[in-house]
Design a protein around this motif. Structure first.
Motif, PDB file in Angstrom:
ATOM      1  N   ALA A  35      33.518  41.026  49.942  1.00 11.55           N
ATOM      2  CA  ALA A  35      33.173  39.996  49.672  1.00 11.55           C
ATOM      3  C   ALA A  35      34.175  38.862  49.721  1.00 11.55           C
ATOM      4  CB  ALA A  35      32.280  40.151  48.447  1.00 11.55           C
ATOM      5  N   THR A  36      33.625  37.400  49.335  1.00 15.11           N
ATOM      6  CA  THR A  36      34.936  36.511  48.944  1.00 15.11           C
ATOM      7  C   THR A  36      34.252  36.005  47.629  1.00 15.11           C
ATOM      8  OG1 THR A  36      33.305  34.802  49.997  1.00 15.11           O
ATOM      9  CG2 THR A  36      35.017  35.695  51.253  1.00 15.11           C
ATOM     10  N   GLY A  37      34.715  34.549  47.411  1.00 18.00           N
ATOM     11  CA  GLY A  37      34.164  34.278  45.992  1.00 18.00           C
ATOM     12  C   GLY A  37      35.165  34.449  44.932  1.00 18.00           C
ATOM     13  N   THR A  39      35.079  36.202  41.822  1.00 18.90           N
ATOM     14  CA  THR A  39      35.044  37.691  41.304  1.00 18.90           C
ATOM     15  C   THR A  39      36.124  38.619  42.053  1.00 18.90           C
ATOM     16  OG1 THR A  39      32.863  37.430  40.864  1.00 18.90           O
ATOM     17  CG2 THR A  39      33.819  39.162  39.989  1.00 18.90           C
ATOM     18  N   PRO A  40      36.271  38.622  43.212  1.00 20.46           N
ATOM     19  CA  PRO A  40      37.293  39.784  43.657  1.00 20.46           C
ATOM     20  C   PRO A  40      38.843  39.257  43.706  1.00 20.46           C
ATOM     21  CG  PRO A  40      35.677  38.950  45.264  1.00 20.46           C
ATOM     22  CD  PRO A  40      35.313  37.910  44.351  1.00 20.46           C
ATOM     23  N   ASP A  67      29.833  37.494  54.869  1.00 24.42           N
ATOM     24  CA  ASP A  67      29.119  36.149  55.243  1.00 24.42           C
ATOM     25  C   ASP A  67      30.226  34.983  55.561  1.00 24.42           C
ATOM     26  OD1 ASP A  67      30.191  36.043  52.730  1.00 24.42           O
ATOM     27  OD2 ASP A  67      28.197  35.899  51.703  1.00 24.42           O
ATOM     28  N   PHE A  80      35.410  31.284  54.884  1.00 29.46           N
ATOM     29  CA  PHE A  80      35.726  32.690  54.276  1.00 29.46           C
ATOM     30  C   PHE A  80      36.964  33.542  55.180  1.00 29.46           C
ATOM     31  CE2 PHE A  80      31.342  32.852  52.284  1.00 29.46           C
ATOM     32  CZ  PHE A  80      31.855  31.943  51.531  1.00 29.46           C
ATOM     33  N   GLY A 131      29.786  40.862  45.207  1.00 33.01           N
ATOM     34  CA  GLY A 131      29.633  39.969  44.032  1.00 33.01           C
ATOM     35  C   GLY A 131      28.208  39.683  43.742  1.00 33.01           C
ATOM     36  N   VAL A 132      27.790  38.937  42.871  1.00 35.69           N
ATOM     37  CA  VAL A 132      26.481  38.424  42.658  1.00 35.69           C
ATOM     38  C   VAL A 132      26.457  37.223  41.940  1.00 35.69           C
ATOM     39  CG1 VAL A 132      26.362  39.448  40.265  1.00 35.69           C
ATOM     40  CG2 VAL A 132      24.413  38.918  41.318  1.00 35.69           C
ATOM     41  N   HIS A 137      21.626  36.631  43.896  1.00 37.19           N
ATOM     42  CA  HIS A 137      21.761  36.507  45.342  1.00 37.19           C
ATOM     43  C   HIS A 137      22.865  37.639  45.750  1.00 37.19           C
ATOM     44  CE1 HIS A 137      24.727  32.954  45.390  1.00 37.19           C
ATOM     45  NE2 HIS A 137      25.424  33.972  45.498  1.00 37.19           N
ATOM     46  N   ILE A 138      23.030  38.318  46.751  1.00 33.65           N
ATOM     47  CA  ILE A 138      23.912  39.021  47.161  1.00 33.65           C
ATOM     48  C   ILE A 138      24.365  38.803  48.824  1.00 33.65           C
ATOM     49  CG2 ILE A 138      23.748  41.300  45.839  1.00 33.65           C
ATOM     50  CD1 ILE A 138      21.906  42.406  47.787  1.00 33.65           C
ATOM     51  N   GLY A 139      25.603  38.622  49.140  1.00 34.34           N
ATOM     52  CA  GLY A 139      25.883  37.691  50.219  1.00 34.34           C
ATOM     53  C   GLY A 139      25.385  36.441  50.075  1.00 34.34           C
ATOM     54  N   LYS A 201      26.514  35.488  34.726  1.00 34.67           N
ATOM     55  CA  LYS A 201      25.960  36.728  35.533  1.00 34.67           C
ATOM     56  C   LYS A 201      24.962  37.499  34.869  1.00 34.67           C
ATOM     57  CE  LYS A 201      28.329  35.125  38.872  1.00 34.67           C
ATOM     58  NZ  LYS A 201      29.527  35.620  39.664  1.00 34.67           N
TER      59      LYS A 201
HETATM   60  C1  F6R Z   1      30.580  35.956  48.918  1.00 36.61           C
HETATM   61  C2  F6R Z   1      29.475  36.229  48.689  1.00 36.61           C
HETATM   62  C3  F6R Z   1      28.698  35.826  47.456  1.00 36.61           C
HETATM   63  C4  F6R Z   1      29.582  36.116  46.022  1.00 36.61           C
HETATM   64  C5  F6R Z   1      28.702  35.554  44.829  1.00 36.61           C
HETATM   65  C6  F6R Z   1      29.421  35.558  43.594  1.00 36.61           C
HETATM   66  O1  F6R Z   1      31.142  36.863  50.000  1.00 36.61           O
HETATM   67  O2  F6R Z   1      28.697  36.746  49.550  1.00 36.61           O
HETATM   68  O3  F6R Z   1      27.305  36.577  47.059  1.00 36.61           O
HETATM   69  O4  F6R Z   1      29.897  37.361  45.710  1.00 36.61           O
HETATM   70  O5  F6R Z   1      28.293  34.227  44.969  1.00 36.61           O
HETATM   71  O6  F6R Z   1      30.540  34.532  43.722  1.00 36.61           O
HETATM   72  P1  F6R Z   1      31.591  34.515  42.627  1.00 36.61           P
HETATM   73  O7  F6R Z   1      32.508  35.867  42.621  1.00 36.61           O
HETATM   74  O8  F6R Z   1      32.301  33.284  43.086  1.00 36.61           O
HETATM   75  O9  F6R Z   1      30.930  34.394  41.303  1.00 36.61           O
END
Ligand code: F6R
Length: 249
Positions: A35-37, A39-40, A67, A80, A131-132, A137-139, A201
């Motif tokens: 995943a991106t975002g 959190t990781p 994604d 991404f 992440g969520v 949402h996921i992805g 979250k």
């Molecule tokens: C990222 C993704 C999203 C993030 C989610 C949480 O590839 O698919 O679902 O995991 O939006 O994002 P952060 O970690 O920025 O709070």
């Protein structure tokens, strides 16, 4: 479901990195879903440093991403693809044949979604990181996405574009569409790890752990999966009830 609650974001990052490190060490040809975002970022930093220091082989590793934005050049600093290149592809010395991410520049997006799904089926994902979103949402599977969805093009919710604006400087610059693995695509992974940090979250985690399965909270689809680990910090776990199987570090 296995839940580990850490004191804070730093500890969450250490725990998640340790888990991925152990899995990669045990199976160097592992297929990771990533995943991106925000959190990781912490866990990626620890993971790439430790893998480098310990000289863990990476030539058999394959990584797949959840994604990608539609209409953004792959080499844009906000894609991404660029995020992953900086966080893991380059530091781990991965070759192009080892990483996979949806092509948001494809002329025929439907065909691209099909291609990506077929690739997931062909290789299979051993361990999927998620992440969520605040809305569960996921992805980029936003509330209301069918649980049987495969890789598809999605119109991003205004709320999601607002949150992601921090990467773009301004909300108006955030693309309006993305390609995302569907919920069913995600559920195909053998094992899933969810990471969550921060109060925003907390509601999504509560719905996931204690709520009923509903497409209004996409993360609740994971209740159907037999091997899910949650690593979350105290702030995001504030609504979780203490019970067996929940470890507090
Ligand atoms: C990222 C993704 C999203 C993030 C989610 C949480 O590839 O698919 O679902 O995991 O939006 O994002 P952060 O970690 O920025 O709070």
């Amino acid at each position: 479901m296995n839940i580990t609650i850490t004191k804070n974001y730093s500890e969450l990052s250490v725990k998640a990195a340790e888990l991925f490190y152990k899995k990669i060490k045990a199976k160097p040809s592992i297929h990771l879903g990533l995943a991106t975002g925000k959190t990781p970022l912490g866990m990626y930093e620890i993971l790439r440093k430790k893998m480098k220091t310990d000289g863990l082989p990476t030539d058999k590793l394959k990584v797949f991403n959840l994604d990608e934005y539609v209409g953004l050049s792959k080499n844009s600093s906000k894609s991404f693809y660029t995020y992953m290149k900086k966080q893991l592809y380059e530091p781990l010395g991965l070759k192009e044949r080892q990483y996979y991410i949806p092509n948001g520049e494809a002329k025929d997006l439907e065909k691209e979604c099909l291609r990506y799904e077929q690739m997931i089926d062909q290789f299979g994902i051993d361990l999927q990181l998620l992440g969520v979103g605040r809305n569960g949402h996921i992805g980029f599977n936003e509330p209301g996405t069918p649980f049987d969805s495969l890789t598809h093009v999605v119109k991003l919710k205004e709320s999601t574009r607002k949150v992601n604006a921090s990467f773009f400087g301004d909300e108006s610059l955030v693309p309006t569409r993305a390609i995302t693995m569907g919920i069913q695509s995600i559920l195909k992974a053998k094992e899933i790890v969810v990471i969550a940090s921060g109060e925003e979250k907390a509601r999504a985690l509560y719905e996931f752990v204690h709520g009923k399965m509903t497409e209004e909270w996409p993360i609740t689809a994971l209740k159907n999966h037999s091997n899910v680990t949650v690593i979350c910090d105290q702030k995001s776990a504030r609504f979780l009830k203490r019970k067996e199987g929940v470890s507090h570090d």
